[in-house]
Design a protein around this motif. Sequence first.
Motif, mmCIF file in Angstrom:
data_model
loop_
_atom_site.group_PDB
_atom_site.id
_atom_site.type_symbol
_atom_site.label_atom_id
_atom_site.label_comp_id
_atom_site.label_asym_id
_atom_site.label_seq_id
_atom_site.Cartn_x
_atom_site.Cartn_y
_atom_site.Cartn_z
ATOM 1 N N LYS A 1 0.829 -1.217 0.000
ATOM 2 C CA LYS A 1 0.000 0.000 0.000
ATOM 3 C C LYS A 1 0.858 1.261 0.000
ATOM 4 O O LYS A 1 0.527 2.258 -0.664
ATOM 5 C CB LYS A 1 -0.936 -0.008 1.209
ATOM 6 C CG LYS A 1 -1.951 1.126 1.231
ATOM 7 C CD LYS A 1 -2.877 0.985 2.431
ATOM 8 C CE LYS A 1 -4.030 1.979 2.369
ATOM 9 N NZ LYS A 1 -3.623 3.378 2.247
ATOM 10 N N LYS A 2 1.975 1.217 0.698
ATOM 11 C CA LYS A 2 2.854 2.385 0.766
ATOM 12 C C LYS A 2 3.389 2.770 -0.617
ATOM 13 O O LYS A 2 3.661 3.938 -0.882
ATOM 14 C CB LYS A 2 4.015 2.116 1.718
ATOM 15 C CG LYS A 2 3.578 1.871 3.162
ATOM 16 C CD LYS A 2 4.738 1.359 4.002
ATOM 17 C CE LYS A 2 4.258 0.924 5.387
ATOM 18 N NZ LYS A 2 5.328 0.268 6.156
ATOM 19 N N LYS A 3 3.535 1.775 -1.492
ATOM 20 C CA LYS A 3 4.059 2.036 -2.831
ATOM 21 C C LYS A 3 2.984 2.578 -3.774
ATOM 22 O O LYS A 3 3.298 3.196 -4.790
ATOM 23 C CB LYS A 3 4.649 0.754 -3.424
ATOM 24 C CG LYS A 3 5.826 0.207 -2.656
ATOM 25 C CD LYS A 3 6.379 -1.035 -3.319
ATOM 26 C CE LYS A 3 7.570 -1.571 -2.550
ATOM 27 N NZ LYS A 3 8.214 -2.708 -3.213
ATOM 28 N N ASP B 1 0.097 4.376 -2.689
ATOM 29 C CA ASP B 1 -0.683 5.486 -2.136
ATOM 30 C C ASP B 1 -0.602 6.767 -2.964
ATOM 31 O O ASP B 1 -1.533 7.567 -2.965
ATOM 32 C CB ASP B 1 -0.253 5.778 -0.691
ATOM 33 C CG ASP B 1 -1.023 4.925 0.311
ATOM 34 O OD1 ASP B 1 -2.025 4.294 -0.080
ATOM 35 O OD2 ASP B 1 -0.612 4.886 1.489
ATOM 36 N N ASN B 2 0.507 6.987 -3.652
ATOM 37 C CA ASN B 2 0.672 8.235 -4.406
ATOM 38 C C ASN B 2 0.282 8.123 -5.879
ATOM 39 O O ASN B 2 0.485 9.059 -6.647
ATOM 40 C CB ASN B 2 2.122 8.726 -4.304
ATOM 41 C CG ASN B 2 2.486 9.099 -2.875
ATOM 42 O OD1 ASN B 2 1.658 9.631 -2.149
ATOM 43 N ND2 ASN B 2 3.712 8.805 -2.482
ATOM 44 N N VAL B 3 -0.275 6.959 -6.261
ATOM 45 C CA VAL B 3 -0.692 6.771 -7.658
ATOM 46 C C VAL B 3 -2.203 6.939 -7.750
ATOM 47 O O VAL B 3 -2.955 6.335 -6.988
ATOM 48 C CB VAL B 3 -0.294 5.367 -8.180
ATOM 49 C CG1 VAL B 3 -0.634 5.244 -9.662
ATOM 50 C CG2 VAL B 3 1.182 5.088 -7.937
ATOM 51 N N ASN B 4 -2.641 7.782 -8.676
ATOM 52 C CA ASN B 4 -4.074 7.993 -8.895
ATOM 53 C C ASN B 4 -4.530 7.171 -10.096
ATOM 54 O O ASN B 4 -4.110 7.437 -11.224
ATOM 55 C CB ASN B 4 -4.366 9.476 -9.134
ATOM 56 C CG ASN B 4 -4.076 10.310 -7.908
ATOM 57 O OD1 ASN B 4 -4.449 9.944 -6.797
ATOM 58 N ND2 ASN B 4 -3.401 11.440 -8.101
#
Length: 196
Positions: A39-41, A43-46
């Motif tokens: 999830k940490k990888k 989280d910044n992808v939309n």
Amino acid sequence: MNIYMVRHGESIGNVKKSYHGDEELELSEKGIAQVRTLKKKLDNVNFNKIYVSERSRAAQTAELLGYKEIEVSEKLNERGFGIFEGMTFNEIENEYPLQCSHWLEDWRNYRPDKGESHSDVAKRVYDFMDELLENEKEDVLIITHAGVMRMIYCYVMDKREELFWKFSCDNCDMAVIKYEYDNLFLHSIEKLEGRG
């Protein structure tokens, strides 16, 4: 377009090393931890759209990743193993020796009773990818299974189904495929930290 692909977290069946396609299995404690790390990888992808197989282990992975708006597709289901469901290879070999022999002789076309052949899966996965490339323009996420991910790799390699066994695919592996200027290519395959 960027196509992100993720294999679900470790399930109870993965621990046993048994064949599970249609059978519903929950994630193990380790699988839940794997998804939280992944999830940490992500989280910044939309993502414009998130596609998930019909199986609960894929849906549970999507939920743990925080995705609620998903599109479920049966074309992303793991291969249905029919009478082999829930069994290890040794168990299949002992209980169904004749069928196992046929399977080894023709791994692409052999279809176990009540199950699918390897080529059956190739057809539906290739159909999914054809539709995806025709209809999607933005970043998408696919949450699926090892067999489907390997088949998508084959699709990228000009639909060369015979390359299926040339790729590994562990739980929570993440791959990125890019589609640019009518060219589809494998950009990266990423493992969770601390794994080879």
